[in-house]
Design a protein around this motif. Structure first.
Motif, PDB file in Angstrom:
ATOM      1  N   LEU A 101      34.215  39.268  43.444  1.00  0.00           N
ATOM      2  CA  LEU A 101      34.221  38.033  42.650  1.00  0.00           C
ATOM      3  C   LEU A 101      35.478  37.201  42.953  1.00  0.00           C
ATOM      4  O   LEU A 101      35.417  35.976  43.090  1.00  0.00           O
ATOM      5  N   PHE A 102      36.610  37.885  43.078  1.00  0.00           N
ATOM      6  CA  PHE A 102      37.868  37.219  43.415  1.00  0.00           C
ATOM      7  C   PHE A 102      37.740  36.530  44.779  1.00  0.00           C
ATOM      8  O   PHE A 102      38.212  35.414  44.973  1.00  0.00           O
ATOM      9  N   GLY A 103      37.060  37.217  45.715  1.00  0.00           N
ATOM     10  CA  GLY A 103      36.838  36.645  47.055  1.00  0.00           C
ATOM     11  C   GLY A 103      36.022  35.362  46.983  1.00  0.00           C
ATOM     12  O   GLY A 103      36.328  34.376  47.673  1.00  0.00           O
ATOM     13  N   GLY A 133      42.132  25.792  36.175  1.00  0.00           N
ATOM     14  CA  GLY A 133      40.975  26.673  36.109  1.00  0.00           C
ATOM     15  C   GLY A 133      41.372  28.087  35.738  1.00  0.00           C
ATOM     16  O   GLY A 133      40.683  28.762  34.962  1.00  0.00           O
ATOM     17  N   MET A 134      42.525  28.520  36.266  1.00  0.00           N
ATOM     18  CA  MET A 134      42.975  29.879  35.970  1.00  0.00           C
ATOM     19  C   MET A 134      43.317  30.059  34.500  1.00  0.00           C
ATOM     20  O   MET A 134      43.023  31.097  33.904  1.00  0.00           O
ATOM     21  N   ILE A 135      43.931  29.040  33.924  1.00  0.00           N
ATOM     22  CA  ILE A 135      44.248  29.109  32.492  1.00  0.00           C
ATOM     23  C   ILE A 135      42.955  29.215  31.689  1.00  0.00           C
ATOM     24  O   ILE A 135      42.823  30.057  30.794  1.00  0.00           O
ATOM     25  N   ALA A 136      41.959  28.412  32.081  1.00  0.00           N
ATOM     26  CA  ALA A 136      40.651  28.488  31.412  1.00  0.00           C
ATOM     27  C   ALA A 136      40.028  29.866  31.610  1.00  0.00           C
ATOM     28  O   ALA A 136      39.468  30.448  30.675  1.00  0.00           O
ATOM     29  N   GLY A 137      40.138  30.391  32.816  1.00  0.00           N
ATOM     30  CA  GLY A 137      39.552  31.699  33.123  1.00  0.00           C
ATOM     31  C   GLY A 137      40.152  32.809  32.287  1.00  0.00           C
ATOM     32  O   GLY A 137      39.437  33.713  31.832  1.00  0.00           O
TER      33      GLY A 137
ATOM     34  N   SER B  41      48.876  34.890  32.371  1.00  0.00           N
ATOM     35  CA  SER B  41      48.451  35.569  31.144  1.00  0.00           C
ATOM     36  C   SER B  41      49.499  35.404  30.046  1.00  0.00           C
ATOM     37  O   SER B  41      49.164  35.103  28.900  1.00  0.00           O
ATOM     38  N   SER B  42      50.785  35.619  30.397  1.00  0.00           N
ATOM     39  CA  SER B  42      51.860  35.464  29.415  1.00  0.00           C
ATOM     40  C   SER B  42      51.893  34.038  28.879  1.00  0.00           C
ATOM     41  O   SER B  42      52.070  33.819  27.678  1.00  0.00           O
ATOM     42  N   PHE B  43      51.719  33.085  29.783  1.00  0.00           N
ATOM     43  CA  PHE B  43      51.746  31.675  29.419  1.00  0.00           C
ATOM     44  C   PHE B  43      50.622  31.353  28.425  1.00  0.00           C
ATOM     45  O   PHE B  43      50.865  30.771  27.366  1.00  0.00           O
ATOM     46  N   MET B 124      38.472  33.173  39.747  1.00  0.00           N
ATOM     47  CA  MET B 124      39.538  33.997  40.321  1.00  0.00           C
ATOM     48  C   MET B 124      40.378  34.657  39.227  1.00  0.00           C
ATOM     49  O   MET B 124      40.691  35.843  39.306  1.00  0.00           O
ATOM     50  N   ALA B 125      40.717  33.875  38.185  1.00  0.00           N
ATOM     51  CA  ALA B 125      41.534  34.439  37.109  1.00  0.00           C
ATOM     52  C   ALA B 125      40.750  35.489  36.345  1.00  0.00           C
ATOM     53  O   ALA B 125      41.276  36.558  36.024  1.00  0.00           O
ATOM     54  N   PHE B 126      39.472  35.195  36.073  1.00  0.00           N
ATOM     55  CA  PHE B 126      38.628  36.158  35.375  1.00  0.00           C
ATOM     56  C   PHE B 126      38.563  37.459  36.178  1.00  0.00           C
ATOM     57  O   PHE B 126      38.775  38.558  35.648  1.00  0.00           O
TER      58      PHE B 126
END
Lengths: 200, 173
Positions: A101-103, A133-137, B41-43, B124-126
């Protein structure tokens, strides 16, 4: 031979403030290196996945090999206590499926979490979008994780290393992996040549 | 992009060795390697805490980052990532590569590229939360200490990447 002086944090008194200064400095060098490699630019990183410029593989693998050999030899000469080093835990299926999934995400972004910061701070708006997007994820994960608990901890093997699971000599394994890396570097060079010829 | 630059990118093997040395230094000083996703994550956790303190403390994912005595942002990975931003900025300015732009393939609009980047970021974060680490924290640092999970993760990332890259060729080429 009782040498062991590292990790310094556990064997000497170090203030938290000093550690954070050190973290900042380490990060500055890391970010500097990533930018110098071209990884502040998604267009450079993504070429890895079209086989035309395998910089990502070269940097990733040579860094791991350096880190691996350095860690082994420092512990061999009793300068570093390997048992005090944090070893990432193994969660077999979450890490295999999550890795895939990361890929997918990586190819959509052209960046990874660390390089998205470098991209954003060199003015690349797509890097900023990835960070957003990462913050949302993470928020989505935080809200859904409690209901997935069973799956997230499935096939957990603990802090296991490859040489433990193969019941193999640590030093020998680092030597074999380094050798394997050299072969990979040679192959990767050939692949690049071929795919670049195809394009031109 | 492939045209000659005044300040070319460095040899990848030299950069890789440099990052490897940073990993060693990081192990020697703190016993931990590099990281990236943990800082995000910390943020997120610290912001959630100010918005909804009780709810955030109840959440098993976020409470991990805010239950300590120290402020959640007074953390090794957070400071390291702030450093990454500064280091990237310094190199970008020195190499004259700092420029406000959207990096994209020739066949895609800027807006679509930004949407895809945002969506990819979510994915990616998930995924990095599921795997307990990203390319820096798991592949690089865990790979160096030969963590089994780190190596499995790394190969899986490449498998995942290559299995869709040629299907979505138009995004990048």
């Amino acid at each position: 031979m009782e040498l062991i002086i590292a990790p310094i944090r556990f064997n000497y008194e170090v203030s938290n403030g000093l550690l954070l200064v050190f973290a900042l400095l380490t990060g500055i060098f890391f970010g500097f290196f990533l930018e110098k490699a071209g990884f502040g630019n998604a267009g450079v990183l993504i070429k890895q996945f079209y086989l035309t410029d395998m910089r990502m593989f070269k940097v990733l693998f040579s860094a791991i090999i350096t880190g691996m050999l350095g860690t082994f030899w420092l512990s061999y000469f009793k300068i570093l206590d390997i048992t005090q080093i944090y070893i990432n835990g193994t969660y077999l299926w979450p890490q295999i499926l999550g890795g895939i999934l990361f890929g997918f995400g990586f190819v959509l972004c052209g960046l990874c979490p660390g390089t998205s910061c470098v991209a954003a701070f060199t003015g690349k708006l797509d890097g900023l979008a990835v960070m957003g997007g990462m913050i949302a994820g993470i928020i989505i994960f935080g809200e859904t994780a409690p209901s997935m608990d069973k799956y997230l901890n499935f096939s957990s093997l603990g802090d296991v290393s490859i040489y433990e699971i193969l019941n193999m000599n640590y030093g020998l394994l680092t030597f074999l992996i380094a050798l394997f890396a050299l072969v990979c570097f040679w192959i990767v060079g050939k692949v690049e040549e071929r795919f670049n010829k195809k394009l031109s | 992009m492939s045209t000659k630059q005044k300040y070319p990118y460095w040899n990848p093997y030299i950069v890789g060795t440099g990052i490897g040395i940073l990993i060693i230094i990081s192990f020697v000083t703190t016993g931990r390697g590099l990281g990236a996703i943990g800082a995000f994550s910390s943020f997120v956790a610290s912001i959630m805490k100010t918005i909804a303190p009780e709810r955030t403390l109840m959440n098993p994912v976020f409470s991990e980052y805010i239950s300590g005595i120290e402020h959640p942002l007074k953390d090794w990975v957070v400071f390291e990532i702030i450093g990454v931003c500064i280091g990237g900025l310094i190199s970008g300015l020195l190499s004259k590569r700092f420029k406000f732009e959207v990096i994209k393939g020739p066949q895609i609009s800027s807006v679509n590229r930004l949407i895809l980047a945002f969506a990819g970021g979510i994915l990616m974060a998930f995924a990095a939360k599921v795997t307990r680490g990203c390319t820096s924290g798991l592949a690089l640092s865990g790979g160096s200490v030969l963590s089994l999970g780190a190596w499995l993760f790394m190969f899986s990332v490449f498998i995942g990447g290559y299995s869709i890259s040629f299907l979505i060729k138009k995004v990048w080429n």
